[in-house]
Structures are given as C-alpha cells and as structure tokens.
Write a protein that holds these residues in place. Sequence first.
Motif, mmCIF file in Angstrom:
data_model
loop_
_atom_site.group_PDB
_atom_site.id
_atom_site.type_symbol
_atom_site.label_atom_id
_atom_site.label_comp_id
_atom_site.label_asym_id
_atom_site.label_seq_id
_atom_site.Cartn_x
_atom_site.Cartn_y
_atom_site.Cartn_z
ATOM 1 N N ILE A 60 39.600 36.768 -13.596
ATOM 2 C CA ILE A 60 39.430 35.490 -14.274
ATOM 3 C C ILE A 60 40.450 35.333 -15.393
ATOM 4 O O ILE A 60 40.630 36.228 -16.221
ATOM 5 N N ILE A 61 41.097 34.186 -15.411
ATOM 6 C CA ILE A 61 41.858 33.754 -16.576
ATOM 7 C C ILE A 61 40.992 32.793 -17.392
ATOM 8 O O ILE A 61 40.797 32.979 -18.587
ATOM 9 N N TYR A 62 40.459 31.769 -16.724
ATOM 10 C CA TYR A 62 39.448 30.900 -17.332
ATOM 11 C C TYR A 62 38.360 30.638 -16.314
ATOM 12 O O TYR A 62 38.643 30.451 -15.120
ATOM 13 N N MET A 63 37.102 30.601 -16.750
ATOM 14 C CA MET A 63 35.993 30.350 -15.832
ATOM 15 C C MET A 63 34.816 29.702 -16.553
ATOM 16 O O MET A 63 34.434 30.107 -17.654
ATOM 17 N N LEU A 73 40.290 29.190 -13.168
ATOM 18 C CA LEU A 73 41.667 29.595 -12.925
ATOM 19 C C LEU A 73 41.633 31.108 -12.774
ATOM 20 O O LEU A 73 41.364 31.831 -13.741
ATOM 21 N N ILE A 74 41.849 31.588 -11.563
ATOM 22 C CA ILE A 74 41.610 32.992 -11.231
ATOM 23 C C ILE A 74 42.721 33.528 -10.334
ATOM 24 O O ILE A 74 43.510 32.768 -9.767
ATOM 25 N N PHE A 158 34.401 31.507 -20.094
ATOM 26 C CA PHE A 158 34.902 32.848 -20.347
ATOM 27 C C PHE A 158 36.411 32.887 -20.128
ATOM 28 O O PHE A 158 36.962 32.153 -19.301
ATOM 29 N N LEU A 159 37.067 33.792 -20.840
ATOM 30 C CA LEU A 159 38.464 34.143 -20.612
ATOM 31 C C LEU A 159 38.521 35.616 -20.260
ATOM 32 O O LEU A 159 37.868 36.437 -20.913
ATOM 33 N N GLY A 160 39.296 35.969 -19.236
ATOM 34 C CA GLY A 160 39.542 37.377 -18.936
ATOM 35 C C GLY A 160 38.418 38.109 -18.243
ATOM 36 O O GLY A 160 38.541 39.308 -17.980
#
Length: 301
Positions: A60-63, A73-74, A158-160
């Motif tokens: 995950i980059i953004y979820m 964005l994964i 979430f990020l990361g």
Amino acid sequence: DFQVSEQENQNYSLSFDGDDYVELNNKPVSGSVQEFTLLTSFKTSRLYDTGQNWWNQDQIIYMQGGNYKELELILNNEYHDSENPDSDYTLVFHIAVSQGAQGYAYVPAGIIQENTWHRCAVVWDGEHIKMYVDGELVTTVEYGIDAYDWNAAIEGPFLGGMDNGNHRLDGGIDDMSFWTKALTDEEILYYMNNDPVQGEDGLSTYYNFNEGEGEILYDISGNENGATIYGGTWILEDGISDYLFQIEADQDGELIVQINDESAFDLAGNGNSFTDFTVTYNGVSPIAPQGLNISEGDQRL
C-alpha cells in the motif's frame, strides 16, 4: 549592488520496512467530489510477491476502503490483459463505489523500477482515470460515475500499510498531496517539480514529509489533516540549495549566473547538465531562470 545568499533545505522522506504504517486522522478529502487528483513520490525495494499469504503480496502507498468504497494506490501482481497474459507486478489504482462499479488502472510493466524514486499522479475527471509516472501520461481508462464520496470508506486512510499488519510497503513515501479538482497536464508537470503552497485552489491535504523526526505527519495545506506514524524511519535525502539574489540597481538589467558543475546535479537521475543562465530583473522577480539545459517534465536541478 547585489548580494547572493545560500540556504540549504533539508529534504526528508519516510522509509517503511514492511512493519510500519501511517494512519491519517481524517480523510484527506471531505465528502463527495466529481473529480480529484492524488500526487506522490514513492519507491519500493520489491517488485514481486512474497510467495506467502495473499495479504503480503500487495504494498500500500495509499488506502481507504471497505464495503466496496475503496480508493487505493498500491503495488501488486494483478496486471494482465490480452497482450500481457502473465501477471506482472506494478503500480495499480483501484476505486470503487459499489461491487458493480469498480475501476482499475495499471501502470504498464517495466516502468516502475526497484529502489528508484518515482513521482506518480492519479487524476480522475469524472469520466476517466489517468496515471502519470515521472511526468509522462502512461495509462488512461474509462471510469464514469456521478461522484466519489471520500467519507464512505470505513477502513483507513493508511499510508504504507494497514493497522492489521497487511499489505505493508517495503520502500519509501514522500511529497503526497490531494486535490479536489482534476489537475491539467501542465499542472501535473509543474507540481511534479514544485511544492504546492497553502491556500492553492483545490488543494485539500499536503504532506511534504520534512518533519525529520517524531511520530506526527503534518498537513501543510492549512486544512489540519494530520497523521500518526507507527514505526517508519526518517531518511534525509540529498540537500537542495536555494540561492537568493538581492539586487539593488538604479535601472533594469540582466545578471549572468554561473554555477560550477560539481555544485548542481539532475535530481531526476538522467544526467542532464546546464549552461550559464540569465536572470532579468525589472522590479519583478522572474518566474524562472532562462537558459537551463533541461527537459520539461521530469528534470530538476
């Protein structure tokens, strides 16, 4: 008379090693919108699945999501089509408002590289999803819905990675901004090389990741959409020097500026050089120096 002063800006990013994540205090965009843009920089040390459980494959980059209200964005290995029957690990954007109204956009295989910073933009204009990587438009797919409600997701943002340990990123994130409008091609190119400033039209949330310490990620858009860091390591990237010219002159004129080769470099990693450039002063600061030998889009000095 004129004076030249130099100030070095410290540029940090946040590193994730598969055990870390960031949880946003609020949705980066509030309510329903008919268009939006997400801009960020990222890198990954892994462009392959782990061969273990399914929840360890995605990064995950953004979820945010749940109940088919996803916006993600994964990185994963689900990319395939008639010309590419094998699944390739690449960057993916996923949006959903219901089970039957989901959209996917994939960056073609081979563009994303391991251990390399990439600047990515996702633009949804109400009818199409566009994905840009390092200044180039690489994917356009149709996705027409009336609106996307950012507040409808029950998980995240979430990020990361997620707070349950799933889908953790092996890499880094930097400079993430959210907009309530579809940025144009020209704006995408501009903001891939320039930071947005507080109060810009359509800017909803902006993290520049330059705190350098602590467990708080601050939103500097002015909208106070902060975030909490769980794990993660601050990484000091290459310093960037700003040169300030203070000119006092009786009449307008031009100032020829020379910078030694070893004092500047192409941050995009493409090895571009530059020539001497001219600053024209007429009582108004110039928009940009003239004569830089760089290509528009993905080059920075």
